[in-house]
Write a protein that holds these residues in place. Structure first.
Motif, PDB file in Angstrom:
ATOM      1  N   SER A   1      66.405  60.759  37.877  1.00 56.30           N
ATOM      2  CA  SER A   1      67.068  59.329  37.850  1.00 56.30           C
ATOM      3  C   SER A   1      66.239  58.424  38.514  1.00 56.30           C
ATOM      4  N   TYR A   2      65.382  58.651  39.668  1.00 57.19           N
ATOM      5  CA  TYR A   2      64.187  57.752  40.047  1.00 57.19           C
ATOM      6  C   TYR A   2      63.166  57.508  39.019  1.00 57.19           C
ATOM      7  N   PHE A   3      62.866  58.612  38.382  1.00 58.38           N
ATOM      8  CA  PHE A   3      61.627  58.328  37.460  1.00 58.38           C
ATOM      9  C   PHE A   3      62.197  57.694  36.117  1.00 58.38           C
ATOM     10  N   ARG A   4      63.431  57.707  35.868  1.00 57.75           N
ATOM     11  CA  ARG A   4      64.045  57.092  34.734  1.00 57.75           C
ATOM     12  C   ARG A   4      64.122  55.460  35.116  1.00 57.75           C
ATOM     13  N   LEU A   5      64.322  55.172  36.208  1.00 53.16           N
ATOM     14  CA  LEU A   5      64.581  54.007  36.601  1.00 53.16           C
ATOM     15  C   LEU A   5      63.294  53.182  36.912  1.00 53.16           C
ATOM     16  N   GLN A   6      62.209  53.891  37.378  1.00 49.06           N
ATOM     17  CA  GLN A   6      60.947  53.378  37.161  1.00 49.06           C
ATOM     18  C   GLN A   6      60.354  53.041  35.675  1.00 49.06           C
ATOM     19  N   ARG A   7      60.638  54.017  35.007  1.00 46.31           N
ATOM     20  CA  ARG A   7      60.210  53.789  33.511  1.00 46.31           C
ATOM     21  C   ARG A   7      61.028  52.576  32.850  1.00 46.31           C
ATOM     22  N   HIS A   8      62.238  52.416  33.301  1.00 44.90           N
ATOM     23  CA  HIS A   8      63.203  51.327  32.838  1.00 44.90           C
ATOM     24  C   HIS A   8      62.685  49.900  33.311  1.00 44.90           C
ATOM     25  N   ARG A   9      62.277  49.963  34.831  1.00 46.84           N
ATOM     26  CA  ARG A   9      61.388  48.672  35.152  1.00 46.84           C
ATOM     27  C   ARG A   9      60.300  48.451  34.686  1.00 46.84           C
ATOM     28  N   ALA A  10      59.531  49.280  34.124  1.00 50.68           N
ATOM     29  CA  ALA A  10      58.358  49.135  33.699  1.00 50.68           C
ATOM     30  C   ALA A  10      58.604  48.453  32.340  1.00 50.68           C
ATOM     31  N   ASP A  11      59.429  48.989  31.477  1.00 51.42           N
ATOM     32  CA  ASP A  11      59.874  48.591  30.209  1.00 51.42           C
ATOM     33  C   ASP A  11      60.269  47.075  30.175  1.00 51.42           C
ATOM     34  N   ALA A  12      61.214  46.923  31.184  1.00 56.12           N
ATOM     35  CA  ALA A  12      61.539  45.268  31.709  1.00 56.12           C
ATOM     36  C   ALA A  12      60.516  44.526  31.787  1.00 56.12           C
ATOM     37  N   VAL A  13      59.413  44.832  32.529  1.00 52.95           N
ATOM     38  CA  VAL A  13      58.445  44.168  32.810  1.00 52.95           C
ATOM     39  C   VAL A  13      57.505  43.595  31.314  1.00 52.95           C
ATOM     40  N   ALA A  14      57.349  44.776  30.700  1.00 50.16           N
ATOM     41  CA  ALA A  14      56.913  44.386  29.568  1.00 50.16           C
ATOM     42  C   ALA A  14      57.320  43.610  28.366  1.00 50.16           C
ATOM     43  N   MET A  15      58.807  43.903  28.391  1.00 51.81           N
ATOM     44  CA  MET A  15      59.660  43.057  27.530  1.00 51.81           C
ATOM     45  C   MET A  15      59.675  41.595  28.095  1.00 51.81           C
ATOM     46  N   ALA A  16      59.569  41.489  29.375  1.00 51.16           N
ATOM     47  CA  ALA A  16      59.363  39.873  29.746  1.00 51.16           C
ATOM     48  C   ALA A  16      58.230  39.250  29.186  1.00 51.16           C
ATOM     49  N   HIS A  17      57.292  39.967  29.266  1.00 51.72           N
ATOM     50  CA  HIS A  17      55.725  39.693  28.936  1.00 51.72           C
ATOM     51  C   HIS A  17      55.797  39.313  27.277  1.00 51.72           C
ATOM     52  N   TYR A  18      56.367  40.160  26.558  1.00 56.87           N
ATOM     53  CA  TYR A  18      56.383  39.977  25.230  1.00 56.87           C
ATOM     54  C   TYR A  18      57.556  38.710  25.006  1.00 56.87           C
TER      55      TYR A  18
END
Length: 77
Positions: free
Chosen positions: A24-41
């Protein structure tokens, strides 16, 4: 025999819970990274849209000037 079964069951529950927590922790970290990338896009898309609108305005201005030049050349010729 019953004590061994209970001990094994408790250990399996603890290991399973720990594994689920780590996953769950690593899924959360991946989701946060995806959210940052989506904000950049999203920011990049907004900038691109603004630049496109500016370019369209400039092209309209150039088109108007070109029509004026064509009319001037027709009136001279």
């Amino acid at each position: 025999m019953t004590g061994a079964v209970i001990t094994i069951a408790i250990i399996l529950i603890l290991v399973g819970g720990s594994t689920a927590g780590v996953i769950s922790y690593f899924r959360l970290q991946r989701h946060r990274a995806d959210a940052v990338a989506m904000a950049h896009y999203r920011r990049l898309a907004e900038q691109s849209t603004a630049q496109l609108e500016l370019l369209q305005d400039r092209l309209s201005l150039i088109d108007g000037r070109l029509k004026e030049i064509e009319n001037l050349l027709r009136s001279v010729g």
